[in-house]
Motif scaffolding. Structure first.
Motif, short mmCIF file in Angstrom:
data_model
loop_
_atom_site.label_atom_id
_atom_site.label_comp_id
_atom_site.label_asym_id
_atom_site.label_seq_id
_atom_site.Cartn_x
_atom_site.Cartn_y
_atom_site.Cartn_z
N SER A 36 11.81 51.67 6.83
CA SER A 36 12.04 50.36 7.41
C SER A 36 12.82 49.45 6.48
O SER A 36 12.77 49.60 5.26
CB SER A 36 10.71 49.69 7.76
OG SER A 36 10.03 50.43 8.75
N VAL A 37 13.47 48.47 7.09
CA VAL A 37 14.10 47.38 6.36
C VAL A 37 13.09 46.23 6.36
O VAL A 37 12.44 45.98 7.37
CB VAL A 37 15.39 46.91 7.09
CG1 VAL A 37 16.03 45.76 6.34
CG2 VAL A 37 16.35 48.05 7.27
N THR A 38 12.96 45.53 5.23
CA THR A 38 12.05 44.39 5.19
C THR A 38 12.62 43.26 4.35
O THR A 38 13.39 43.49 3.42
CB THR A 38 10.66 44.77 4.64
OG1 THR A 38 9.80 43.62 4.71
CG2 THR A 38 10.72 45.24 3.19
N THR A 39 12.20 42.05 4.71
CA THR A 39 12.55 40.88 3.90
C THR A 39 11.46 40.61 2.85
O THR A 39 11.60 39.70 2.04
CB THR A 39 12.72 39.62 4.78
OG1 THR A 39 11.52 39.38 5.50
CG2 THR A 39 13.89 39.79 5.75
N ARG A 40 10.40 41.43 2.87
CA ARG A 40 9.32 41.28 1.90
C ARG A 40 9.81 41.70 0.52
O ARG A 40 10.62 42.60 0.38
CB ARG A 40 8.12 42.14 2.33
CG ARG A 40 7.03 42.25 1.28
CD ARG A 40 5.81 42.97 1.77
NE ARG A 40 5.83 44.41 1.87
CZ ARG A 40 6.01 45.27 0.86
NH1 ARG A 40 6.28 44.85 -0.34
NH2 ARG A 40 5.94 46.57 1.08
N LYS A 41 9.30 41.04 -0.50
CA LYS A 41 9.62 41.42 -1.88
C LYS A 41 8.91 42.73 -2.20
O LYS A 41 7.80 42.98 -1.73
CB LYS A 41 9.17 40.34 -2.87
CG LYS A 41 9.83 38.99 -2.65
CD LYS A 41 11.31 39.07 -2.89
CE LYS A 41 11.97 37.71 -2.70
NZ LYS A 41 13.33 37.82 -2.21
N PRO A 42 9.53 43.56 -3.04
CA PRO A 42 8.89 44.84 -3.40
C PRO A 42 7.55 44.63 -4.13
O PRO A 42 7.42 43.72 -4.95
CB PRO A 42 9.89 45.50 -4.34
CG PRO A 42 11.18 44.78 -4.12
CD PRO A 42 10.83 43.40 -3.65
N ARG A 43 6.58 45.48 -3.82
CA ARG A 43 5.34 45.53 -4.58
C ARG A 43 5.60 46.36 -5.83
O ARG A 43 6.55 47.14 -5.86
CB ARG A 43 4.22 46.17 -3.75
CG ARG A 43 3.77 45.34 -2.58
CD ARG A 43 2.67 46.03 -1.78
NE ARG A 43 2.27 45.25 -0.64
CZ ARG A 43 1.88 45.75 0.52
NH1 ARG A 43 1.83 47.06 0.70
NH2 ARG A 43 1.53 44.96 1.51
N PRO A 44 4.75 46.24 -6.84
CA PRO A 44 4.95 47.03 -8.05
C PRO A 44 5.07 48.52 -7.73
O PRO A 44 4.27 49.07 -6.97
CB PRO A 44 3.69 46.75 -8.88
CG PRO A 44 3.23 45.40 -8.41
CD PRO A 44 3.58 45.35 -6.94
N GLY A 45 6.11 49.15 -8.24
CA GLY A 45 6.32 50.57 -8.06
C GLY A 45 7.14 50.96 -6.84
O GLY A 45 7.56 52.10 -6.72
#
Length: 187
Positions: A36-45
């Motif tokens: 998926s494409v997301t506007t959420r910031k990446p979580r660690p890792g």
């Protein structure tokens, strides 16, 4: 494994969708999982292009305007979407294709691809779902509260799905998903 339709896995946040999908992909690498494409910031890792394609709002708006998303939804203040072309290409090749998406997205897929198999992943209990969400330790309390509120709505929509799998055993859920993906709905 012959593919006859798209399989969609959905359920409330914290139910274990990502864990199930990771195990399914480990045991059955022939299953293609849409990223998926997301506007959420990446979580660690998390790595761009592996867990998600991370996009800013302007890029996401461009994808929507261009009709490049099979489905998209806003959840917990972020937007998520499925790139259309990649899914259509895999289905055309007969590859087992799986989407891991939320309720809004599942409804859009149902509308645009009624032959898709929609599978609802349910927690053993509401308390277990809440424990899993709080135990992640990756989100602030206000985001957890929004996810729990959304989870209640998602649990109420279970009847909209073709079937429900209760996540008491990741391996059992994976086995059932593989069996379902191999079934021919025309037989």
């Amino acid at each position: 494994m012959p593919l006859t339709r798209l399989t969609v896995l959905s359920g409330p946040s914290g139910v274990g969708k990502s864990t199930v999908v990771a195990e399914l992909r480990r045991a059955h690498p022939e299953v293609w999982l849409s990223v998926s494409v997301t506007t959420r910031k990446p979580r660690p890792g998390e790595i761009h292009g592996v867990e998600y394609f991370f996009a800013d709002d302007a890029e996401f708006d461009r994808l929507i305007a261009g009709g490049d998303l099979l489905e998209w939804a806003e959840f917990a203040g972020n937007r998520y979407g499925t790139p259309r072309v990649a899914v259509e290409e895999r289905l055309a090749k007969g590859e087992p294709t799986l989407l891991e998406i939320d309720l809004q997205g599942a409804r859009q897929v149902r509308s645009s691809m009624p032959e898709a198999l929609l599978v609802f992943l349910a927690p053993p209990t509401w308390e277990e779902l809440e424990r899993r969400l709080r135990g992640r330790g990756t989100e602030p309390p206000d985001v957890i509260a929004r996810r729990l509120e959304a989870g209640r709505v998602e649990m109420a929509a279970e009847k909209e799905f073709d079937l429900t799998l209760v996540n008491t055993s990741v391996q059992e859920v994976c086995r059932r998903l593989i069996d379902l993906m191999a079934d021919d709905p025309t037989s």
